[in-house]
Motif scaffolding. Structure first.
Motif, short mmCIF file in Angstrom:
data_model
loop_
_atom_site.label_atom_id
_atom_site.label_comp_id
_atom_site.label_asym_id
_atom_site.label_seq_id
_atom_site.Cartn_x
_atom_site.Cartn_y
_atom_site.Cartn_z
N ARG A 1 0.86 -1.12 -0.11
CA ARG A 1 0.04 0.26 -0.04
C ARG A 1 0.82 1.22 0.10
NH1 ARG A 1 -2.28 3.71 3.52
NH2 ARG A 1 -4.29 4.37 3.17
N PHE A 2 1.97 1.17 0.71
CA PHE A 2 2.89 2.26 0.80
C PHE A 2 3.36 2.75 -0.56
CE2 PHE A 2 7.30 3.92 1.15
CZ PHE A 2 7.29 4.91 1.82
N VAL A 3 3.64 1.83 -1.62
CA VAL A 3 4.25 2.08 -2.81
C VAL A 3 2.92 2.44 -3.63
CG1 VAL A 3 5.30 1.24 -4.64
CG2 VAL A 3 6.05 0.68 -2.50
N SER A 4 1.81 1.51 -3.96
CA SER A 4 0.68 1.82 -4.67
C SER A 4 -0.11 2.97 -4.41
CB SER A 4 -0.33 0.53 -4.78
OG SER A 4 -0.90 0.52 -3.37
N LYS A 5 -0.09 3.49 -3.30
CA LYS A 5 -0.80 4.75 -2.90
C LYS A 5 0.14 6.05 -2.96
CE LYS A 5 -4.41 5.29 -0.30
NZ LYS A 5 -5.29 5.41 -1.28
N GLU A 6 1.42 5.75 -3.36
CA GLU A 6 2.57 6.61 -3.52
C GLU A 6 2.59 7.43 -1.90
OE1 GLU A 6 2.01 9.22 -6.66
OE2 GLU A 6 1.50 7.46 -8.04
N GLU A 7 2.66 6.71 -0.74
CA GLU A 7 2.77 7.35 0.41
C GLU A 7 4.26 7.57 0.36
OE1 GLU A 7 0.95 8.40 2.66
OE2 GLU A 7 -1.00 7.08 2.18
N TYR A 8 5.28 7.08 -0.60
CA TYR A 8 6.55 7.53 -0.37
C TYR A 8 7.00 9.08 -0.42
CZ TYR A 8 5.95 6.29 -5.29
OH TYR A 8 5.37 6.14 -6.43
N LYS A 9 5.86 9.42 -0.95
CA LYS A 9 5.97 10.98 -1.26
C LYS A 9 5.40 11.91 -0.09
CE LYS A 9 4.19 10.98 -6.10
NZ LYS A 9 3.21 11.40 -7.11
N ASN A 10 4.91 10.95 0.87
CA ASN A 10 4.52 11.79 2.15
C ASN A 10 5.33 11.52 3.08
OD1 ASN A 10 2.19 12.97 0.83
ND2 ASN A 10 1.32 10.83 1.01
N PRO B 1 1.86 5.84 12.15
CA PRO B 1 0.57 6.67 11.96
C PRO B 1 -0.50 5.89 11.14
CG PRO B 1 2.37 7.86 10.51
CD PRO B 1 3.09 6.71 11.37
N ARG B 2 0.00 4.98 10.18
CA ARG B 2 -0.84 4.18 9.69
C ARG B 2 -1.58 3.13 10.65
NH1 ARG B 2 -5.22 2.94 6.16
NH2 ARG B 2 -4.77 0.90 5.26
N GLN B 3 -0.87 2.44 11.52
CA GLN B 3 -1.15 1.73 12.55
C GLN B 3 -2.31 2.38 13.13
OE1 GLN B 3 2.56 -1.49 12.95
NE2 GLN B 3 2.24 0.04 14.30
N LYS B 4 -1.83 3.71 13.73
CA LYS B 4 -2.69 4.46 14.79
C LYS B 4 -4.13 4.86 13.96
CE LYS B 4 -3.18 8.65 17.53
NZ LYS B 4 -4.47 8.83 17.05
N GLU B 5 -4.13 4.88 12.90
CA GLU B 5 -5.35 5.13 11.63
C GLU B 5 -6.27 3.77 11.93
OE1 GLU B 5 -6.64 5.98 7.15
OE2 GLU B 5 -4.33 5.87 7.63
#
Length: 339
Positions: A303-312, A322-326
């Protein structure tokens, strides 16, 4: 408003609040495992140059075992390889001085004469992505091998031999392992999600590239457990998934358009773990899986890659907290093991 209408409205409000509270209940976080460092580990003042010198004087190498509390991979690595009674324990204790580092700790580490960092700062300095991360130093204080994550005893013994015998002076770890690994441990298995594609330069979106070969000690686990997890499957469906035999010498084209072979490309990528998984998006490598990863962490990296979270986020670890907390705040349970 009559009394009857007021009562009905009050009941509706109370029911609404009840369901809101139910929805707001925290998810449960499970799967972590506590562990202690073996008593025979070196009690160090965390002065790297001094530890390197002492190890060299005793014909040993310095090994840093970088860990995190409740890390299930660290626990498994310690139990399978380091504790008294483990098959490799005598060999490791004889040939290595092992020092533990808590990647969230605040002890000071003297990296060299010009640099002193806390444990957490040092972990960021060397870009720790997984735990355990294990570093091996030569007699000059140079890191000659880095191991990201859990390794089976069979794989780890080959790495230990590489360092102990100073093979790093003559070869890279990837080339060395290609020569010494047992290539009859595993027969490649098919999966309906795998695509037979040799020209990867045509793929724009998320690409998961899996390298396997006959030496793989964790490939059966990937197929029997990870790739059968419904959450992993949901994330993998967002990818083009291609699997190569890392010993294959047929021509392929990389996402950047370079002609090579799976065998040569695995060497160029310094991908010494099987199954090694490269995650690309927009034709660039965004992350890699070069260690055992249980289903929750596996699907979140996808998910980190497919949703381009590497930009954030600067790293997957920065994203994960933060993802676990969410997820927990949404009432979703998290199990970081595969039990």
């Amino acid at each position: 408003m009559n009394q009857k209408s007021f009562s009905v409205i009050l009941i509706l409000i109370l029911v609404s609040l009840l369901f809101s509270n139910l929805n707001a209940s925290q998810g449960k976080f499970t799967g972590g495992s506590d562990h202690k460092m073996p008593e025979w580990f070196k009690q160090s003042f965390l002065e790297i140059n001094e530890d390197v010198l002492e190890a060299s004087e005793n014909n040993k190498h310095l090994m840093l075992f970088m860990t995190l509390k409740f890390c299930p991979y660290c626990t498994k690595m310690l139990q399978r390889n380091f504790i008294e009674g483990a098959k490799l324990h005598p060999y490791i204790q004889k040939n290595f001085d092992v020092v533990s580092i808590d990647i969230r700790g605040n002890k000071e580490i003297t990296v060299n004469d010009d640099l002193t960092l806390t444990e957490v700062e040092y972990a960021k300095y060397i870009n720790v992505q997984y735990t355990p991360t294990i570093l091996f130093f030569d007699e000059d204080g140079k890191i000659v091998v880095r191991v990201n994550g859990y390794r089976s005893s069979e794989n780890f013994k080959n790495i230990l031999d590489f360092v102990k015998n100073k093979e790093y002076k003559n070869s890279s770890l990837t080339v060395y392992l290609g020569k010494v690994k047992n290539k009859t441990l595993y027969t490649l298995r098919d999966n309906k999600s795998f695509k037979n594609i040799t020209n990867l330069s045509k793929i724009e979106g998320p690409l998961a590239l899996i390298f396997e070969d006959g030496s793989c000690t964790q490939c059966d686990y990937l197929h029997n457990k990870t790739l059968k997890n419904k959450d992993v499957i949901n994330e993998m469906n967002k990818y083009t998934v291609v699997r190569y035999d890392a010993s294959n010498e047929n021509e392929i084209i990389t996402p950047s358009g370079k002609k090579t072979t799976p065998k040569q490309w695995a060497k160029d990528l310094l991908l010494d773990y099987r199954p090694g998984i490269m995650l690309f998006n927009h034709k660039k490598e965004r992350a890699r899986i070069d260690a055992l990863m249980y289903s929750f962490h596996f699907k979140e990296l996808l998910r980190f890659v497919s949703k381009e979270e590497y930009k954030n986020y600067t790293s997957y670890l920065d994203y994960l907290k933060p993802r676990q907390k969410e997820l927990l705040d949404q009432g979703i349970d998290i199990d970081i093991s595969d039990k």
